[in-house]
Write a protein that holds these residues in place. Structure first.
Motif, mmCIF file in Angstrom:
data_model
loop_
_atom_site.group_PDB
_atom_site.id
_atom_site.type_symbol
_atom_site.label_atom_id
_atom_site.label_comp_id
_atom_site.label_asym_id
_atom_site.label_seq_id
_atom_site.Cartn_x
_atom_site.Cartn_y
_atom_site.Cartn_z
ATOM 1 N N LYS A 3 0.821 -1.244 0.080
ATOM 2 C CA LYS A 3 -0.215 -0.007 0.084
ATOM 3 C C LYS A 3 0.906 1.368 0.116
ATOM 4 C CE LYS A 3 -4.083 -1.781 2.100
ATOM 5 N NZ LYS A 3 -5.039 -1.418 3.353
ATOM 6 N N ILE A 4 0.538 2.112 -0.719
ATOM 7 C CA ILE A 4 1.153 3.423 -1.019
ATOM 8 C C ILE A 4 0.119 4.546 -0.551
ATOM 9 C CG2 ILE A 4 2.543 4.937 -2.379
ATOM 10 C CD1 ILE A 4 2.294 1.206 -3.040
ATOM 11 N N ARG A 5 0.674 5.720 0.046
ATOM 12 C CA ARG A 5 -0.561 6.624 0.416
ATOM 13 C C ARG A 5 0.135 7.773 -0.125
ATOM 14 N NH1 ARG A 5 -0.890 3.048 4.722
ATOM 15 N NH2 ARG A 5 -2.812 2.135 4.872
ATOM 16 N N ILE A 6 -0.530 9.027 -0.516
ATOM 17 C CA ILE A 6 0.115 10.173 -0.771
ATOM 18 C C ILE A 6 -1.248 11.118 -0.317
ATOM 19 C CG2 ILE A 6 0.589 12.105 -2.511
ATOM 20 C CD1 ILE A 6 1.171 9.664 -4.334
ATOM 21 N N HIS A 7 -0.700 11.835 0.963
ATOM 22 C CA HIS A 7 -1.863 12.462 1.491
ATOM 23 C C HIS A 7 -1.662 14.347 1.306
ATOM 24 C CE1 HIS A 7 -3.482 9.597 4.083
ATOM 25 N NE2 HIS A 7 -2.059 8.946 4.392
ATOM 26 N N ASN A 8 -2.833 14.736 1.203
ATOM 27 C CA ASN A 8 -2.963 16.094 1.297
ATOM 28 C C ASN A 8 -2.616 16.823 0.175
ATOM 29 O OD1 ASN A 8 -4.677 17.675 2.792
ATOM 30 N ND2 ASN A 8 -3.177 18.679 3.785
ATOM 31 N N MET A 9 -2.852 16.463 -1.106
ATOM 32 C CA MET A 9 -2.440 17.125 -2.252
ATOM 33 C C MET A 9 -3.256 18.164 -2.463
ATOM 34 S SD MET A 9 -1.622 13.783 -4.905
ATOM 35 C CE MET A 9 -2.963 12.922 -4.223
ATOM 36 N N MET A 10 -2.793 19.577 -2.701
ATOM 37 C CA MET A 10 -3.820 20.428 -3.107
ATOM 38 C C MET A 10 -3.666 21.060 -4.341
ATOM 39 S SD MET A 10 -4.204 23.953 -3.281
ATOM 40 C CE MET A 10 -2.949 24.683 -3.009
ATOM 41 N N PHE A 11 -5.158 21.270 -4.925
ATOM 42 C CA PHE A 11 -5.233 21.723 -6.424
ATOM 43 C C PHE A 11 -6.271 22.574 -6.327
ATOM 44 C CE2 PHE A 11 -3.880 17.030 -6.553
ATOM 45 C CZ PHE A 11 -2.722 17.226 -7.053
ATOM 46 N N TYR A 12 -6.392 23.372 -7.258
ATOM 47 C CA TYR A 12 -7.409 24.503 -7.721
ATOM 48 C C TYR A 12 -8.324 23.561 -8.905
ATOM 49 C CZ TYR A 12 -9.427 28.704 -7.487
ATOM 50 O OH TYR A 12 -10.523 29.842 -7.295
ATOM 51 N N GLY A 13 -9.488 23.706 -8.578
ATOM 52 C CA GLY A 13 -10.378 22.771 -9.432
ATOM 53 C C GLY A 13 -11.758 23.558 -9.499
ATOM 54 N N PHE A 14 -12.511 23.182 -10.213
ATOM 55 C CA PHE A 14 -13.807 24.036 -10.604
ATOM 56 C C PHE A 14 -14.888 23.004 -10.802
ATOM 57 C CE2 PHE A 14 -10.457 26.139 -12.616
ATOM 58 C CZ PHE A 14 -10.612 27.315 -12.292
ATOM 59 N N ASP A 31 -6.333 12.754 -1.016
ATOM 60 C CA ASP A 31 -5.409 11.637 -0.883
ATOM 61 C C ASP A 31 -5.627 10.712 -1.495
ATOM 62 O OD1 ASP A 31 -5.059 13.212 1.484
ATOM 63 O OD2 ASP A 31 -6.611 12.104 2.570
ATOM 64 N N VAL A 32 -4.619 9.791 -2.144
ATOM 65 C CA VAL A 32 -4.832 8.306 -2.652
ATOM 66 C C VAL A 32 -4.233 7.516 -1.919
ATOM 67 C CG1 VAL A 32 -5.244 9.406 -5.047
ATOM 68 C CG2 VAL A 32 -2.983 8.763 -4.441
ATOM 69 N N ALA A 55 4.513 10.432 -10.768
ATOM 70 C CA ALA A 55 3.702 10.239 -11.896
ATOM 71 C C ALA A 55 2.103 10.367 -11.347
ATOM 72 C CB ALA A 55 4.031 9.156 -12.506
ATOM 73 N N ILE A 56 1.947 9.856 -10.175
ATOM 74 C CA ILE A 56 0.526 9.485 -9.478
ATOM 75 C C ILE A 56 0.172 11.121 -9.444
ATOM 76 C CG2 ILE A 56 -0.705 8.796 -7.407
ATOM 77 C CD1 ILE A 56 0.411 6.415 -9.415
ATOM 78 N N TYR A 57 0.841 11.868 -8.855
ATOM 79 C CA TYR A 57 0.729 13.395 -8.303
ATOM 80 C C TYR A 57 0.276 14.015 -9.631
ATOM 81 C CZ TYR A 57 1.071 18.184 -6.937
ATOM 82 O OH TYR A 57 0.788 19.420 -6.627
ATOM 83 N N ALA A 92 -6.296 -1.738 -6.439
ATOM 84 C CA ALA A 92 -7.342 -0.918 -6.036
ATOM 85 C C ALA A 92 -6.681 0.508 -5.659
ATOM 86 C CB ALA A 92 -7.942 -1.299 -4.783
ATOM 87 N N VAL A 93 -7.538 1.675 -5.898
ATOM 88 C CA VAL A 93 -7.287 2.912 -5.538
ATOM 89 C C VAL A 93 -8.442 3.568 -4.819
ATOM 90 C CG1 VAL A 93 -6.750 5.151 -6.704
ATOM 91 C CG2 VAL A 93 -5.785 3.306 -7.689
ATOM 92 N N LYS A 94 -7.845 4.084 -3.433
ATOM 93 C CA LYS A 94 -8.961 4.764 -2.663
ATOM 94 C C LYS A 94 -8.517 6.017 -2.745
ATOM 95 C CE LYS A 94 -8.598 4.345 1.631
ATOM 96 N NZ LYS A 94 -8.750 3.913 3.193
#
Length: 120
Positions: A3-14, A31-32, A55-57, A92-94
């Motif tokens: 399991k690999i986790r990436i937390h709290n990525m911040m993006f500007y979206g619409f 988070d993924v 690459a995930i980011y 799987a991807v959560k």
């Protein structure tokens, strides 16, 4: 399995159900959690068997910043689907999406949704 986790990525979206949300945009925090089908990377130490977090980011950023969704669950599902489609060794991807500015008449920190997508 790993399991690999990436937390709290911040993006500007619409994203949002109201037109003004899709026009003005806002920050989203994502988070993924990726679950691999095996732990082959432990033996090979090869990038192709593991997870390239940069690459995930980039994929999460592309989906969040370049598409528009009314429902946060659709955004989360699309991120998971893109990652599973690109990486055959993902089981799987959560995806968790937090939206701090929501049209709710009361004090809250954020609204959060979570969607798990599975490889077929």
């Amino acid at each position: 399995m790993a399991k690999i986790r990436i937390h709290n990525m911040m993006f500007y979206g619409f994203h949002g159900i109201y037109e003004y949300e899709r026009e003005q945009g806002q920050k989203f925090y994502i988070d993924v959690e990726i679950e691999t089908k095996d732990d082959k990377v432990a033996e090979t130490d090869a990038l192709n068997d593991g997870v390239d977090t940069a690459a995930i980011y980039d994929i999460v950023k592309d989906v969040t910043e370049n598409k528009r969704f009314q429902m946060l669950l659709a955004l989360a599902a699309h991120i998971g689907d893109r990652l599973i489609a690109k990486y055959s060794h993902f089981a799987a991807v959560k995806t968790t999406v937090r939206k701090p500015s929501v049209p709710i008449s009361g004090p809250i920190d954020y609204v959060e949704v979570e969607m798990t997508r599975y490889a077929k």
